[in-house]
Design a protein around this motif. Structure first.
Motif, PDB file in Angstrom:
ATOM      1  N   ILE A 264       0.734  -1.350  -0.174  1.00 22.79           N
ATOM      2  CA  ILE A 264      -0.089   0.548   0.320  1.00 22.79           C
ATOM      3  C   ILE A 264       0.878   0.818   0.179  1.00 22.79           C
ATOM      4  O   ILE A 264       1.738   1.703   0.383  1.00 22.79           O
ATOM      5  N   SER A 265       0.804   2.108  -0.671  1.00 28.25           N
ATOM      6  CA  SER A 265       1.786   3.129  -1.425  1.00 28.25           C
ATOM      7  C   SER A 265       0.243   4.256  -1.685  1.00 28.25           C
ATOM      8  O   SER A 265      -0.070   4.371  -2.113  1.00 28.25           O
ATOM      9  N   LYS A 266       1.031   5.424  -0.604  1.00 25.56           N
ATOM     10  CA  LYS A 266       0.456   6.716  -0.158  1.00 25.56           C
ATOM     11  C   LYS A 266       0.136   7.693  -1.356  1.00 25.56           C
ATOM     12  O   LYS A 266       1.021   7.107  -2.245  1.00 25.56           O
ATOM     13  N   GLU A 272       8.165   6.062  -5.968  1.00 25.50           N
ATOM     14  CA  GLU A 272       9.228   4.820  -4.671  1.00 25.50           C
ATOM     15  C   GLU A 272       9.142   4.365  -4.393  1.00 25.50           C
ATOM     16  O   GLU A 272       9.695   2.834  -4.378  1.00 25.50           O
ATOM     17  N   THR A 273       7.332   3.402  -4.265  1.00 21.12           N
ATOM     18  CA  THR A 273       7.296   2.375  -4.199  1.00 21.12           C
ATOM     19  C   THR A 273       7.491   0.943  -5.255  1.00 21.12           C
ATOM     20  O   THR A 273       7.752  -0.300  -5.171  1.00 21.12           O
ATOM     21  N   LEU A 274       7.178   2.514  -6.543  1.00 23.22           N
ATOM     22  CA  LEU A 274       7.512   1.311  -7.248  1.00 23.22           C
ATOM     23  C   LEU A 274       8.523   0.252  -8.286  1.00 23.22           C
ATOM     24  O   LEU A 274       8.701  -0.732  -7.863  1.00 23.22           O
ATOM     25  N   GLY A 335      11.479  11.003  -8.936  1.00 24.77           N
ATOM     26  CA  GLY A 335      10.103  10.344  -8.098  1.00 24.77           C
ATOM     27  C   GLY A 335       8.785  11.857  -7.190  1.00 24.77           C
ATOM     28  O   GLY A 335       9.896  11.973  -5.797  1.00 24.77           O
ATOM     29  N   GLY A 336       8.373  12.036  -7.926  1.00 27.36           N
ATOM     30  CA  GLY A 336       7.417  13.299  -6.978  1.00 27.36           C
ATOM     31  C   GLY A 336       8.458  14.845  -7.436  1.00 27.36           C
ATOM     32  O   GLY A 336       8.639  15.591  -6.361  1.00 27.36           O
ATOM     33  N   TRP A 337       8.748  14.948  -8.329  1.00 27.85           N
ATOM     34  CA  TRP A 337      10.269  15.961  -8.709  1.00 27.85           C
ATOM     35  C   TRP A 337      10.142  16.890  -7.391  1.00 27.85           C
ATOM     36  O   TRP A 337      10.472  16.628  -6.771  1.00 27.85           O
ATOM     37  N   VAL A 396      13.667   8.860  -4.425  1.00 27.73           N
ATOM     38  CA  VAL A 396      14.131   8.146  -5.559  1.00 27.73           C
ATOM     39  C   VAL A 396      14.041   8.407  -7.049  1.00 27.73           C
ATOM     40  O   VAL A 396      14.069   9.299  -7.666  1.00 27.73           O
ATOM     41  N   ALA A 397      15.335   8.643  -8.056  1.00 29.57           N
ATOM     42  CA  ALA A 397      15.452   9.107  -9.323  1.00 29.57           C
ATOM     43  C   ALA A 397      16.005   8.091 -11.016  1.00 29.57           C
ATOM     44  O   ALA A 397      16.949   6.692  -9.445  1.00 29.57           O
TER      45      ALA A 397
END
Length: 411
Positions: A264-266, A272-274, A335-337, A396-397
C-alpha cells in the motif's frame, strides 16, 4: 548506456530537520509491515509436503478420465504444466481436495460458458480504454508481467454512462477486463520454477468508489473464483487517507496469504514504491518511470541507472567522453520531482563556453520523465543536475543515455 558515470553530490547547509511521518503514513505502514512478505510457490513436486503430494494425486483421481483443459493445457496429461494449474486450485483451498475440485469444476464450466479460451481473438471495441484503464505493461524485477489498473477516468459522468450505462454495457466491459487478464496469463510459463503469476498495480487516484462498486465487485468475484494464485503481488498506489481505515476494517476477513500480497502506497510515494519491485525503465512515465507506450514497440527497454536524491542535496550526473559531432539522447526522472533540474554541455577545449542545454527550472511533482537530446560541435561532457536543497524529503531517481556518432552507438 554507461552506468559507471560519476555522480557528484553537493549538500546544503544547514542540514534539514529530520522528516517526521504523519499519522496516516504510520497507520498505513503498520497495516502493511505487520504482514510477512508473500512467498510464491515454486511448483516443484519435490518441495511439496507428503500431504500436499497426496492431495494432488487425489484431485487427479477425482477428475476421472475426462479431457479437461485450461489455457491449452490438458489437466490430466501428467506433465508439469498441468500440475502447476492443479496446484494453484489446491493452494487456493488450503489443499482440501473436495473444495479444490468444486472450485476447479465451477471454473471449467464458467470458461466454457464465457468462451474464455477464444477471448484473446475478439475485438471488443474498447480502444479508448486501452493503455488507460487496464493494461499489461512490462515486467517486474523477477520477470512477472505487470498489469496496471486505473479507474479515475470514470469520474467523468459521460464516460461512466458510456461504459457502464446499462447491464449489457457492464457485461461487455467485464468481458474486456477478463481479456486484459488473459493477455497476462498468456505470458506465463506454467512450469516449476518459472513465472507463473502476474503483478497487479491498482491506481486509486480519483476512483469513483460508489459508482464503480457493482463493476469492481463483479471483477473481484470473477478473478477470485476463476484465477486462483495468478497474482503474486497487489500494489495499491495513490491511496487516499481513508483507505488505511477501511483496510483495518476488512483486514480481519482476509486470509494471511492474501494480506501478504498487499503493498500500500499513499499519493506522492508512487515511484519510491514501484522502484522496489519494478525497474524504472519498465515503469510507465505517469508513475515516475521512464517507459512510454511507444518504447515497447522497439524491443526490450534500454536499462537505466537508479540513484537517490537526499533532502538538502544537489546531484550532478556527468556523462563524459562525448566526441565532436556526436548526439547524446537522455532520459531522467525523479519520483515526485518538486526540485530544480538543468542540463549543460561543458566543452573540453580551453576558452570554450559552457552551453546551457536546459536552463534551471523547477519541475512539478506531476511532470513525467524528461526526454531530450543534444548534438555537440566539439568534444566535452554533459552535466545533468537535480537540485533538492530546498527540500528535506529523500527522492528516488533514474537516468539513462545513449551516444550516437555516424550510426555507431556507444555509451
Amino acid at each position: 548506456m554507461d552506468s559507471s558515470s560519476p555522480i557528484s553530490v553537493q549538500k546544503a547547509s544547514p542540514k534539514p530537520q529530520p522528516y517526521r511521518k504523519s499519522f496516516v503514513t504510520s497507520l498505513m505502514e503498520a497495516a502493511t509491515l505487520r504482514t510477512p512478505s508473500f512467498k510464491e510457490d515454486t511448483y516443484f513436486i519435490s518441495n511439496l509436503k507428503s500431504s500436499e503430494k497426496k492431495a494432488l494425486q487425489e484431485l487427479k483421481d477425482k477428475l476421472g478420465n475426462e479431457s479437461f483443459s485450461m489455457w491449452g493445457i490438458p489437466l490430466l496429461s501428467g506433465d508439469e504444466k498441468a500440475d502447476v494449474i492443479l496446484l494453484k486450485f489446491l493452494r487456493a483451498r488450503d489443499f482440501k481436495v473436495s473444495d479444490s475440485l468444486h472450485m476447479l469444476e465451477k471454473c471449467l464450466s464458467w470458461r466454457k460458458d464465457f468462451n474464455a479460451d477464444n477471448i484473446l481473438e475478439e475485438d471488443l471495441g474498447f480502444k479508448e480504454l486501452e493503455g488507460v484503464v487496464a493494461y499489461m505493461h512490462g515486467y517486474d524485477k523477477e520477470g512477472h508481467p505487470v498489469c496496471y489498473n486505473a479507474y479515475g477516468v470514470f469520474k467523468d459522468k459521460e464516460m461512466y454512462e458510456r461504459i457502464f450505462g446499462d447491464e449489457e454495457k457492464l457485461k461487455k466491459f467485464l468481458r474486456w477486463r477478463v481479456q486484459v487478464l488473459e493477455r497476462g496469463i498468456d505470458m506465463l510459463h506454467f512450469k516449476p520454477g518459472g513465472i507463473n503469476s502476474i503483478i497487479q498495480v491498482t491506481d486509486l487516484k480519483d476512483m469513483p468508489k460508489r459508482e464503480l462498486r457493482v463493476a469492481s465487485n463483479q471483477i473481484l468475484s470473477l478473478f477470485q473464483d476463476n484465477y486462483p494464485e495468478m497474482v503474486a503481488r497487489k500494489i495499491f498506489i495513490n491511496v487516499p487517507w481513508y483507505f488505511s481505515v477501511l483496510y483495518s476494517m476488512f483486514s480481519p476477513f482476509l486470509t494471511q496469504r492474501t494480506k501478504s500480497k498487499f503493498v500500500i502506497s499513499k499519493e506522492g510515494n508512487v515511484a519510491e514504491t514501484l522502484f522496489k519491485f519494478i525497474k524504472p525503465e519498465d515503469i510507465p512515465v505517469q508513475y515516475g518511470g521512464l517507459s512510454r507506450p511507444t518504447d515497447l514497440q522497439n524491443g526490450p527497454p534500454k536499462p537505466a541507472s537508479e540513484f537517490t536524491v537526499k533532502g538538502g542535496e544537489k546531484v550532478n550526473i556527468q556523462i563524459e567522453g562525448i566526441e565532436a559531432g556526436a548526439t547524446i539522447t537522455w532520459d531522467i526522472v525523479v519520483g515526485g520531482w518538486e526540485l530544480e533540474y538543468s542540463a549543460e554541455f561543458v566543452p573540453n577545449g580551453e576558452g570554450s563556453y559552457t552551453i546551457a542545454v536546459e536552463k534551471p527550472r523547477k519541475i512539478a511533482a506531476s511532470e513525467e520523465a524528461i526526454h531530450n537530446s543534444f548534438t555537440s560541435k566539439e568534444a566535452g561532457k554533459m552535466m545533468l543536475s537535480v537540485d533538492n536543497t530546498a527540500s528535506r524529503k529523500r527522492k528516488v531517481a533514474a537516468y539513462r543515455y545513449i551516444v550516437r556518432k555516424s550510426a555507431i552507438i556507444s555509451g
